[in-house]
Enzyme design. Structure first.
Site, PDB file in Angstrom:
ATOM      1  N   HIS A  85       0.837  -1.187   0.000  1.00 19.82           N
ATOM      2  CA  HIS A  85       0.000   0.000   0.000  1.00 19.82           C
ATOM      3  C   HIS A  85       0.871   1.235   0.000  1.00 19.82           C
ATOM      4  O   HIS A  85       1.965   1.236   0.536  1.00 19.82           O
ATOM      5  CB  HIS A  85      -0.903   0.006   1.239  1.00 19.82           C
ATOM      6  CG  HIS A  85      -1.959  -1.027   1.180  1.00 19.82           C
ATOM      7  ND1 HIS A  85      -3.235  -0.753   0.805  1.00 19.82           N
ATOM      8  CD2 HIS A  85      -1.916  -2.352   1.412  1.00 19.82           C
ATOM      9  CE1 HIS A  85      -3.955  -1.861   0.827  1.00 19.82           C
ATOM     10  NE2 HIS A  85      -3.167  -2.850   1.194  1.00 19.82           N
ATOM     11  N   THR A  86       0.355   2.296  -0.585  1.00 17.01           N
ATOM     12  CA  THR A  86       1.104   3.550  -0.628  1.00 17.01           C
ATOM     13  C   THR A  86       1.123   4.148   0.760  1.00 17.01           C
ATOM     14  O   THR A  86       0.089   4.581   1.268  1.00 17.01           O
ATOM     15  CB  THR A  86       0.415   4.539  -1.576  1.00 17.01           C
ATOM     16  OG1 THR A  86       0.206   3.916  -2.825  1.00 17.01           O
ATOM     17  CG2 THR A  86       1.268   5.776  -1.739  1.00 17.01           C
ATOM     18  N   THR A  87       2.268   4.127   1.408  1.00 18.27           N
ATOM     19  CA  THR A  87       2.310   4.700   2.752  1.00 18.27           C
ATOM     20  C   THR A  87       2.914   6.090   2.734  1.00 18.27           C
ATOM     21  O   THR A  87       2.577   6.916   3.568  1.00 18.27           O
ATOM     22  CB  THR A  87       3.138   3.806   3.692  1.00 18.27           C
ATOM     23  OG1 THR A  87       4.378   3.524   3.039  1.00 18.27           O
ATOM     24  CG2 THR A  87       2.412   2.521   3.987  1.00 18.27           C
TER      25      THR A  87
END
Lengths: 236, 248
Positions: free
Chosen positions: A13-15
């Site tokens: 996931h794009t953190t």
């Protein structure tokens, strides 16, 4: 469905963003909408890509800019172009209006946010359709707000005072451009991830006009800087 | 229609290049009770004759709202019409959810036509036995489309489908040049006059067996209520299209 399902054994996931674009400032004026953004993509705190043209023309009367993760911006540009291409498939000459793009982007952003895998962007869509000016902000959560002026990033903190003092929604194009340039001067001085080369684009009845990048004038020859270089000040 | 060879299924051509199953499906449309549509620069009007299966039963509705800006009138198998109606409504809702604007009419008719064509090219399926008149308004203008079980669709200025529709079409051929500039009231009266041509001698038009739906650029789709229908039917005898020519 808008996206095919992202299938992988361990879903990432794009953190946090990696390559980011700077602030965007968009203002409505008496004949259309004007957007300004700088031409820098930062790699963290490093000013890595200094000649990036970040203003995307998605259709004849709509432009799209965003600040945040640049690869997400590039992906969104492709997604928006896909909608317009449907007109070819159906062969009916119906093209999305700027509002259609704005709402589509809001739905897209919201869907990704719900999966805790957002498009790491603050999006700005500007257009001119049927005699009406259109300007909207879609943020990372999918919030959709239509407005007369939009600022993203540090511009929201530094530039609102300038905008409220020197701009109104019925000003001329030149006045609006001047306000934008002033804002970017201030941003370059205060925002560490800003750049002094900016690009302005505007949409009006005739269509979109994207100008060449230009350097904003900044002033560094203040006496304070000069005398500081003079050691006498410190020894006395 | 007589029975033919090569008509067992959709995947068999006849030597004359016909798909008889599709033709038979279009017969089902011709057996349905008449519905017609006509449009001007500003409005579309749908008129249909409702059938009553028995004296104890209600009248079968033939016009359905798809969205504020679009409606259909059906002729043929009502059950098949229900399926297509549900599909069109779902597509309009999804479009509205994504874009916050109305589904372009031509595009939705194209989608229905694609769905219909798919049924004509499969061994295990049969064509939809219903013809739709799709009335809609979008930024491209005012539209009236007809869809067929064959998967074809056509745009019309005015059209009638169903049983005895030829009589209505003959009426249209005489007067359709007036429709473009007609007012809404004139359009409704033309529609009812056309339907009147298509009813049996012993039948009469009343507010129970006629259905009129109207759409306008600033008017969402609505049905005329019983009182309005009675008023319009009462005006029919006095209605003379020739007077409309003198106005122009």
């Amino acid at each position: 469905m808008i996206f095919n399902s992202e299938i992988s054994a361990q879903q990432q996931h794009t953190t946090s963003p990696v390559v980011t674009g700077g602030s965007v400032i968009a203002l409505v004026y008496n004949g259309g909408v004007v957007i300004g953004t700088d031409t820098l993509c930062s790699y963290g705190s490093m000013a890595e890509f200094k000649n990036v043209e970040k203003i995307a023309q998605v259709s004849k009367n709509t432009i799209y800019v965003s600040s945040g993760e640049f690869s997400d911006f590039q992906q969104v540009v492709k997604e928006l172009a896909k909608i317009d291409r449907q007109a070819l498939q159906y062969d009916d000459g119906v093209h999305p209006s700027p509002r259609d793009y704005g709402n589509y982007l809001a739905r897209l952003s919201y869907k990704k946010r719900c999966k805790i895998n957002p498009l790491y962007l603050q999006n700005v869509i500007a257009g001119f359709h049927n005699g009406e000016r259109y300007l909207a902000l879609v943020d990372i959560y999918g919030t959709y707000l239509e407005s007369n002026f939009v600022t993203t990033g540090f511009a929201s903190y530094f530039c609102k005072a300038i905008i409220s003092n020197y701009w109104n929604e019925n000003c001329t194009l030149e006045q609006a451009k001047q306000v934008i340039k002033e804002c970017f001067k201030v941003l370059f001085c205060r925002d560490c991830r800003a750049h002094d080369v900016i690009q302005i684009a505007y949409v009006d009845e005739q269509g979109t006009h994207i100008e060449q990048p230009e350097r904003v004038e900044t002033k560094w020859d203040f006496n304070g800087f000069k005398t500081r270089a003079n050691e006498k000040l410190h020894t006395q | 229609m007589l029975k033919h060879l090569y008509d067992t299924d959709c995947v068999t051509w006849s030597p004359q290049g016909k798909l008889f199953q599709v033709e038979y499906a279009m017969e089902a449309v011709k057996q349905g009770s008449i519905c017609l549509g006509l449009k001007s620069n500003e409005n579309v009007v749908l008129c249909s004759l409702k059938r009553q299966p028995s004296e104890l039963a209600g009248y079968q509705e033939k016009q359905f709202k798809i969205d504020d800006h679009m409606a259909i009138a059906i002729a043929g198998l009502t059950a098949d019409a229900r399926v297509l109606c549900k599909y069109m409504r779902t597509e309009c809702l999804e479009y509205k959810y994504t874009y916050e604007s109305h589904h372009p009419v031509g595009r939705l008719v194209y989608k229905v036509a694609e769905k219909s064509q798919h049924k004509t090219q499969s061994g295990a399926k049969r064509p939809y036995g219903v013809g739709l008149l799709v009335a809609g308004i979008d930024p491209n203008g005012v539209h009236l489309f007809e869809t067929c079980p064959s998967g074809n669709y056509y745009e019309y200025k005015c059209q009638a489908i169903g049983s005895r529709s030829q009589a209505a079409r003959t009426y249209f051929e005489s007067w359709f040049h007036l429709f473009e500039k007609s007012t809404l009231e004139q359009l409704i009266l033309h529609g009812l006059s056309a339907i009147k041509k298509a009813i049996m001698e012993d039948e009469e038009l009343n507010e129970k067996n006629v259905e009129v739906g109207i759409l306008g650029k600033n008017q969402k789709f609505t049905h005329l209520n019983a009182q309005e229908l009675r008023d319009y039917i009462a005006k029919l005898d006095a209605f003379n299209p020739n007077s409309q020519i003198q106005q122009e």
